[in-house]
Design a protein around this motif. Structure first.
Motif, mmCIF file in Angstrom:
data_model
loop_
_atom_site.group_PDB
_atom_site.id
_atom_site.type_symbol
_atom_site.label_atom_id
_atom_site.label_comp_id
_atom_site.label_asym_id
_atom_site.label_seq_id
_atom_site.Cartn_x
_atom_site.Cartn_y
_atom_site.Cartn_z
ATOM 1 N N PRO A 243 4.735 4.011 -18.337
ATOM 2 C CA PRO A 243 4.154 3.409 -17.134
ATOM 3 C C PRO A 243 3.245 2.239 -17.497
ATOM 4 C CG PRO A 243 3.900 5.800 -17.129
ATOM 5 C CD PRO A 243 4.385 5.429 -18.480
ATOM 6 N N PHE A 244 3.418 1.135 -16.793
ATOM 7 C CA PHE A 244 2.521 -0.006 -16.968
ATOM 8 C C PHE A 244 1.304 0.230 -16.075
ATOM 9 C CE2 PHE A 244 6.486 -2.592 -18.081
ATOM 10 C CZ PHE A 244 6.221 -2.542 -19.442
ATOM 11 N N LEU A 245 0.240 0.772 -16.661
ATOM 12 C CA LEU A 245 -0.857 1.305 -15.861
ATOM 13 C C LEU A 245 -1.532 0.243 -14.998
ATOM 14 C CD1 LEU A 245 -2.429 3.827 -18.387
ATOM 15 C CD2 LEU A 245 -0.700 4.231 -16.619
ATOM 16 N N ASN A 246 -1.754 -0.945 -15.543
ATOM 17 C CA ASN A 246 -2.392 -1.976 -14.734
ATOM 18 C C ASN A 246 -1.492 -2.417 -13.586
ATOM 19 O OD1 ASN A 246 -4.491 -3.963 -14.115
ATOM 20 N ND2 ASN A 246 -2.983 -5.460 -14.774
ATOM 21 N N LYS A 247 -0.224 -2.567 -13.865
ATOM 22 C CA LYS A 247 0.694 -2.956 -12.805
ATOM 23 C C LYS A 247 0.741 -1.891 -11.714
ATOM 24 C CE LYS A 247 5.285 -4.833 -11.906
ATOM 25 N NZ LYS A 247 5.458 -4.087 -10.636
ATOM 26 N N LEU A 248 0.756 -0.621 -12.123
ATOM 27 C CA LEU A 248 0.752 0.459 -11.136
ATOM 28 C C LEU A 248 -0.525 0.430 -10.304
ATOM 29 C CD1 LEU A 248 2.187 3.500 -13.153
ATOM 30 C CD2 LEU A 248 3.398 1.950 -11.592
ATOM 31 N N ALA A 249 -1.659 0.191 -10.951
ATOM 32 C CA ALA A 249 -2.926 0.122 -10.222
ATOM 33 C C ALA A 249 -2.905 -1.014 -9.207
ATOM 34 C CB ALA A 249 -4.080 -0.048 -11.197
ATOM 35 N N GLN A 250 -2.471 -2.178 -9.642
ATOM 36 C CA GLN A 250 -2.454 -3.333 -8.748
ATOM 37 C C GLN A 250 -1.426 -3.160 -7.637
ATOM 38 O OE1 GLN A 250 -1.956 -6.551 -11.594
ATOM 39 N NE2 GLN A 250 -4.176 -6.836 -11.734
ATOM 40 N N ASP A 251 -0.286 -2.558 -7.943
ATOM 41 C CA ASP A 251 0.727 -2.313 -6.921
ATOM 42 C C ASP A 251 0.247 -1.323 -5.868
ATOM 43 O OD1 ASP A 251 2.456 -4.032 -8.179
ATOM 44 O OD2 ASP A 251 3.720 -2.464 -9.059
ATOM 45 N N ASN A 252 -0.766 -0.543 -6.227
ATOM 46 C CA ASN A 252 -1.276 0.475 -5.311
ATOM 47 C C ASN A 252 -2.700 0.193 -4.840
ATOM 48 O OD1 ASN A 252 0.812 2.854 -5.092
ATOM 49 N ND2 ASN A 252 0.892 2.110 -7.204
ATOM 50 N N GLY A 253 -3.057 -1.107 -4.803
ATOM 51 C CA GLY A 253 -4.262 -1.525 -4.096
ATOM 52 C C GLY A 253 -5.519 -1.689 -4.914
ATOM 53 N N LYS A 254 -5.456 -1.524 -6.236
ATOM 54 C CA LYS A 254 -6.636 -1.692 -7.071
ATOM 55 C C LYS A 254 -6.618 -3.071 -7.732
ATOM 56 C CE LYS A 254 -7.700 2.330 -5.813
ATOM 57 N NZ LYS A 254 -8.648 2.434 -4.675
ATOM 58 N N LEU A 255 -7.804 -3.540 -8.124
ATOM 59 C CA LEU A 255 -7.872 -4.832 -8.801
ATOM 60 C C LEU A 255 -7.377 -4.739 -10.232
ATOM 61 C CD1 LEU A 255 -11.258 -6.395 -7.615
ATOM 62 C CD2 LEU A 255 -8.955 -6.661 -6.654
ATOM 63 N N TRP A 256 -7.551 -3.566 -10.850
ATOM 64 C CA TRP A 256 -7.147 -3.428 -12.244
ATOM 65 C C TRP A 256 -7.162 -1.990 -12.715
ATOM 66 C CZ3 TRP A 256 -12.011 -6.343 -11.811
ATOM 67 C CH2 TRP A 256 -13.150 -5.540 -11.962
ATOM 68 N N PHE A 257 -6.466 -1.754 -13.800
ATOM 69 C CA PHE A 257 -6.718 -0.661 -14.717
ATOM 70 C C PHE A 257 -7.133 -1.340 -16.015
ATOM 71 C CE2 PHE A 257 -5.855 2.474 -17.961
ATOM 72 C CZ PHE A 257 -6.389 3.614 -17.386
ATOM 73 N N GLY A 258 -8.327 -1.037 -16.507
ATOM 74 C CA GLY A 258 -8.884 -1.802 -17.617
ATOM 75 C C GLY A 258 -9.315 -0.940 -18.785
ATOM 76 N N THR A 259 -9.839 -1.618 -19.804
ATOM 77 C CA THR A 259 -10.343 -0.929 -20.990
ATOM 78 C C THR A 259 -11.524 -1.695 -21.577
ATOM 79 O OG1 THR A 259 -9.790 -0.038 -23.186
ATOM 80 C CG2 THR A 259 -8.775 -2.145 -22.583
ATOM 81 N N ALA A 260 -12.406 -0.962 -22.220
ATOM 82 C CA ALA A 260 -13.410 -1.591 -23.078
ATOM 83 C C ALA A 260 -12.765 -1.926 -24.408
ATOM 84 C CB ALA A 260 -14.591 -0.664 -23.299
ATOM 85 N N ALA A 261 -13.336 -2.899 -25.105
ATOM 86 C CA ALA A 261 -12.897 -3.255 -26.459
ATOM 87 C C ALA A 261 -14.113 -3.745 -27.232
ATOM 88 C CB ALA A 261 -11.812 -4.328 -26.421
ATOM 89 N N ASP A 262 -14.198 -3.352 -28.488
ATOM 90 C CA ASP A 262 -15.352 -3.722 -29.321
ATOM 91 C C ASP A 262 -14.941 -4.873 -30.242
ATOM 92 O OD1 ASP A 262 -17.851 -3.740 -30.367
ATOM 93 O OD2 ASP A 262 -17.673 -1.848 -31.463
ATOM 94 N N ILE A 263 -14.814 -6.036 -29.617
ATOM 95 C CA ILE A 263 -14.330 -7.247 -30.291
ATOM 96 C C ILE A 263 -15.274 -8.396 -29.948
ATOM 97 C CG2 ILE A 263 -12.456 -8.966 -30.272
ATOM 98 C CD1 ILE A 263 -10.495 -6.743 -29.773
#
Length: 363
Positions: free
Chosen positions: A29-49
């Protein structure tokens, strides 16, 4: 409850679980695409970069920068005080700019984190006694410079991070102990002024843990929002960190109730630092991962159930190899949605199901 797919994996070994889960769909599953397709702005992550092994780990970067998986990145450390103002009025934006460049190159938004917190302060802040006016000027200068430099590249700022103790009172901090409770409201006033000077639409958030379900700390967070609003100071949303333990995550109903309380005040909510850690080894058993998957499902489903007022979900990094948990909670771990070798856990697929309301076979 999520589908019986993950429960059916209980009898499998860890490796078999990963294989079976990967076969439940032609592609993960493409989690961000699923989130956006279902009304959310994003599915995101933190990164220590930058500055860690994540910066050069090609396998990590391939996942991180795929905007079908993630639509938002939060800097785990690089915008905190000790990195951005190492000496008084001497600013270092190199790390933050690197992070933003990486996100923008790959089409990801950034929640900038954070402006005022009690931890990870520069030594020059904590090594002397300040008067309230002196420290207030330090805080204002820091906020003005960070907001001014990064500008509209930030979707939002966590203005104050973790101001509350478990009983709902203000936590002891150099800010509170020197300036008093007014430091909190001044921080938002300064952030609002700084945002206005940029001319950009930058959201201002309060971010904390332990405010994800009803209780005294959550009520105190509501009251902070109300007080800011009564003073006509900008507050756009509240970040619910959501650092949970396997088997100890608040129920969907409890998380929905808390989120609805914020939304009723006219502010957005966002899950900002979601992870679900095992409090003791072993971390990779079928039974344990099934419970963890349910816990992830419940947290994401609560965001979906409250509608557009919950704008999205961010996990606090996505692979156990780089999780903050083992160093902060010795003996604990296994908190993220990929294991140490970048295999997707059942939790990954449970998130897909929570986002769509359907089994991952149709993700």
């Amino acid at each position: 409850m999520y589908s019986s797919l993950l429960t059916s994996l209980l009898a499998l070994t860890t490796v078999e679980t990963a294989v079976a889960a990967s076969q439940c769909t032609a592609r993960p599953p493409f989690l961000n695409k699923l989130a956006q397709d279902n009304g959310k702005l994003w599915f995101g992550t933190a990164a220590d970069i930058p500055g860690t092994a994540e910066q050069t780990d090609t396998q990590y970067l391939k996942i991180l920068t795929n905007n079908k998986y993630f639509g938002e990145m939060t800097p785990a450390n690089m915008m905190k005080f000790m990195y951005t103002e190492p000496e008084q009025n001497v600013f270092n934006f190199t790390g933050g700019d690197y992070f933003l460049d990486l996100a923008e190159k790959n089409g990801l938004r950034v929640r900038c984190h954070n402006l005022v917190w009690n931890s990870q302060l520069s030594d020059w802040v904590t090594s002397r006694n300040w008067t309230a006016p002196e420290l207030t000027a330090v805080m204002k200068n820091h906020i003005y410079n960070l907001v001014g430099h990064f500008g509209g590249r930030c979707y939002s700022w966590d203005v104050v991070n973790e101001a509350l103790a478990g009983d709902g009172s203000f936590s002891s901090s150099i800010w509170y102990d020197t300036i008093g409770s007014e430091y909190f409201f001044l921080a938002y006033q300064f952030a609002q002024e700084a945002v206005e000077q940029t001319g950009a639409d930058i959201k201002l958030y309060y971010n904390d843990y332990g405010i994800e379900s009803p209780g005294v700390k959550t009520t105190a967070a509501y009251n902070l929002v109300k007080e800011l609003q009564s003073r006509k100071i900008k507050i756009d949303g509240v970040g619910l960190e959501s650092h949970f333990e396997v088997g100890g995550t608040p129920s969907v109903a409890a998380q929905v109730a808390a989120k609805q309380g914020y939304i009723a005040l006219g502010v957005d909510v966002v899950v900002t630092e979601l992870d679900v850690r095992f409090v003791q080894a072993p971390f990779y058993t079928a039974a344990g991962e099934a419970t963890q998957a349910q816990n992830y499902y419940d947290s994401v489903a609560s965001c979906m159930k409250v509608g557009p007022g919950c704008i999205g979900v961010t996990v606090w990094d996505f692979v156990d190899k780089y999780s903050w948990v083992p160093s902060s909670f010795p003996g604990q771990g296994g908190a993220t949605i990929y294991n140490d070798t970048f295999q997707r856990k059942p939790a990954f697929y449970a998130i897909g199901e929570a986002l769509t309301g359907a089994p991952c076979t149709v993700c």
